[in-house]
Design an enzyme around this catalytic site. Structure first.
Site, PDB file in Angstrom:
ATOM      1  N   ASP A 200      56.188  42.588  33.065  1.00  0.00           N
ATOM      2  CA  ASP A 200      54.860  43.190  33.014  1.00  0.00           C
ATOM      3  C   ASP A 200      54.596  43.928  34.321  1.00  0.00           C
ATOM      4  O   ASP A 200      54.947  43.445  35.401  1.00  0.00           O
ATOM      5  CB  ASP A 200      53.785  42.120  32.799  1.00  0.00           C
ATOM      6  CG  ASP A 200      53.728  41.107  33.939  1.00  0.00           C
ATOM      7  OD1 ASP A 200      54.798  40.542  34.297  1.00  0.00           O
ATOM      8  OD2 ASP A 200      52.635  40.891  34.497  1.00  0.00           O
ATOM      9  N   SER A 201      53.978  45.107  34.233  1.00  0.00           N
ATOM     10  CA  SER A 201      53.586  45.882  35.415  1.00  0.00           C
ATOM     11  C   SER A 201      54.797  46.192  36.291  1.00  0.00           C
ATOM     12  O   SER A 201      55.724  46.862  35.842  1.00  0.00           O
ATOM     13  CB  SER A 201      52.490  45.128  36.173  1.00  0.00           C
ATOM     14  OG  SER A 201      51.898  45.931  37.154  1.00  0.00           O
ATOM     15  N   ALA A 202      54.829  45.665  37.524  1.00  0.00           N
ATOM     16  CA  ALA A 202      56.000  45.882  38.378  1.00  0.00           C
ATOM     17  C   ALA A 202      57.253  45.306  37.731  1.00  0.00           C
ATOM     18  O   ALA A 202      58.352  45.861  37.857  1.00  0.00           O
ATOM     19  CB  ALA A 202      55.785  45.247  39.748  1.00  0.00           C
ATOM     20  N   ILE A 227      55.796  45.775  29.449  1.00  0.00           N
ATOM     21  CA  ILE A 227      54.371  45.538  29.245  1.00  0.00           C
ATOM     22  C   ILE A 227      53.585  46.218  30.359  1.00  0.00           C
ATOM     23  O   ILE A 227      53.764  45.888  31.536  1.00  0.00           O
ATOM     24  CB  ILE A 227      54.075  44.029  29.203  1.00  0.00           C
ATOM     25  CG1 ILE A 227      54.895  43.359  28.082  1.00  0.00           C
ATOM     26  CG2 ILE A 227      52.584  43.773  28.999  1.00  0.00           C
ATOM     27  CD1 ILE A 227      54.860  41.847  28.096  1.00  0.00           C
ATOM     28  N   HIS A 325      44.689  46.220  32.546  1.00  0.00           N
ATOM     29  CA  HIS A 325      45.927  45.771  33.176  1.00  0.00           C
ATOM     30  C   HIS A 325      45.861  44.253  33.415  1.00  0.00           C
ATOM     31  O   HIS A 325      44.841  43.722  33.822  1.00  0.00           O
ATOM     32  CB  HIS A 325      46.093  46.505  34.513  1.00  0.00           C
ATOM     33  CG  HIS A 325      47.468  46.421  35.061  1.00  0.00           C
ATOM     34  ND1 HIS A 325      48.491  47.258  34.653  1.00  0.00           N
ATOM     35  CD2 HIS A 325      48.016  45.588  35.991  1.00  0.00           C
ATOM     36  CE1 HIS A 325      49.591  46.953  35.313  1.00  0.00           C
ATOM     37  NE2 HIS A 325      49.331  45.941  36.125  1.00  0.00           N
TER      38      HIS A 325
END
Length: 357
Positions: A200-202, A227, A325
């Site tokens: 997810d994200s990073a 994600i 987010h």
């Protein structure tokens, strides 16, 4: 009712998970009223009202974003924030902490297995946190839900964080972890060597970069679950300007992450090592990409999905319009976030099975 209102507001302002769970059971109009009472100044009509309340409470506490200029302090705050909403963890038959002896150095990992005596596919998971914060613990519940509802093993990687680690060191460690899983697939009882990367994200960025770097290698992943991924450090799209304030991830966070991860290590913003949208996109593993409607990263995730499709990559793209987010981390306090997370994990497994057939 007014006394209950005030009591709930005070609990929210203290960041108590029990308050959010209580609020989550109330109707949306009640949540909207609480957000107004807390003075939430942003107008996002389609945003989940529970998230509005949480963001309003954070603003009341003077907290904006989650990665500040003092990254050590940000790590502690993020850990505390995730602890504050922690609830009864999703039950799993096997959860085991491991030390992985990698070529690039030893890293810790956590292995989740819903059925230890069965052969199951494996997802190598890279947690989010802007490359700067986050840990095995902050994403423990995420991995538990993923293992249970995708019916897979999950190996969550405690990779070295920036700014102490450069992008080259961080990515090499994550790639070595994937190679280790491939080399130990028999001992790990991985079904037909089916291994995917996810994050997810990073962590979505890391999974995308790893998928590109290993496309021609024996241990390449067979699928990727991204994600709300960071995929483009260089460009600024409309969603960046629309959602840069008042939500979980702010423009200030993006600036600090860019400084810690790219600038400090003199990596160009369009280098595929940190911005996979500029990398080689042909011949990659099937990708399942998720975005949140109210997210600075929304547009770059959607654009990346279009680019992959144009380059012949099998792809499924899905947006959760009312979310922001970080919603997969809100499952201990939000029924809606949990429902969406379970849905996407189950659907990813169906997508992976179909592409593997």
């Amino acid at each position: 009712m007014a006394a209950f209102n005030q009591s709930l507001q005070q609990m929210l302002e203290k960041g108590q998970g029990t308050a959010v769970r209580t609020l989550d059971k109330l109707p949306g109009f009640f949540q909207e009223n609480i957000a107004k009472a807390l003075g939430y100044p942003f107008i996002f009509p389609e945003l989940d009202p529970l998230i509005k309340c949480m963001m309003a409470a954070q603003l009341k506490q003077g907290r904006v974003g989650f990665i500040g200029s003092d990254y050590q302090k940000s790590r502690k705050q993020f850990d505390l924030q995730m602890q504050s909403i922690r609830h009864k963890p999703t039950a799993l038959k096997q959860v085991e902490d491991l030390r992985l002896p990698l070529q690039s150095g030893t890293v810790f990992a956590r292995h989740y297995h819903p059925a230890p005596h069965k052969k199951l596919p494996m997802i190598v998971f890279y947690h989010g946190g802007g490359f700067v914060v986050g840990s095995l613990d902050t994403h423990d519940e995420v991995c538990r839900l993923l293992a249970v509802h995708a019916k897979v093993q999950v190996l969550s990687i405690d990779y070295p964080l920036a700014p102490e680690a450069s992008p080259a060191q961080l990515i090499q460690s994550c790639e070595d972890a994937l190679a280790w899983v491939f080399q130990n697939s028999r001992q790990l009882k991985i079904l037909k060597s089916r291994i995917a990367v996810a994050g997810d994200s990073a962590g979505g960025n890391i999974a995308a970069v790893i998928a590109q770097r290993t496309a021609q290698k024996a241990y390449r992943p067979h699928a990727q679950l991204l994600i709300y991924p960071v995929v483009d450090f260089k460009s600024r799209h409309p969603s960046f300007f629309a959602y840069k304030d008042g939500l979980v991830l702010t423009s200030g966070d993006i600036d600090n992450v860019t400084a810690f991860y790219a600038d400090q290590h003199q990596v160009a913003l369009d280098d595929p090592l940190i911005s996979p949208t500029y990398g080689k996109l042909k011949g990659l593993a099937p990708a399942y990409i998720i975005t949140a409607g109210h997210d600075v990263l929304h547009d770059e995730g959607e654009i990346y999905s279009h680019k992959l499709r144009q380059n012949g990559v099998q792809l499924h793209y899905q947006e959760y319009p009312d979310q922001t987010h970080g919603f997969i981390n809100l499952t201990p306090v939000s029924y809606r976030a949990k429902k969406y997370s379970i849905e996407l994990y189950r659907n990813f497994r169906k997508f992976w099975d179909k592409k593997a057939a």
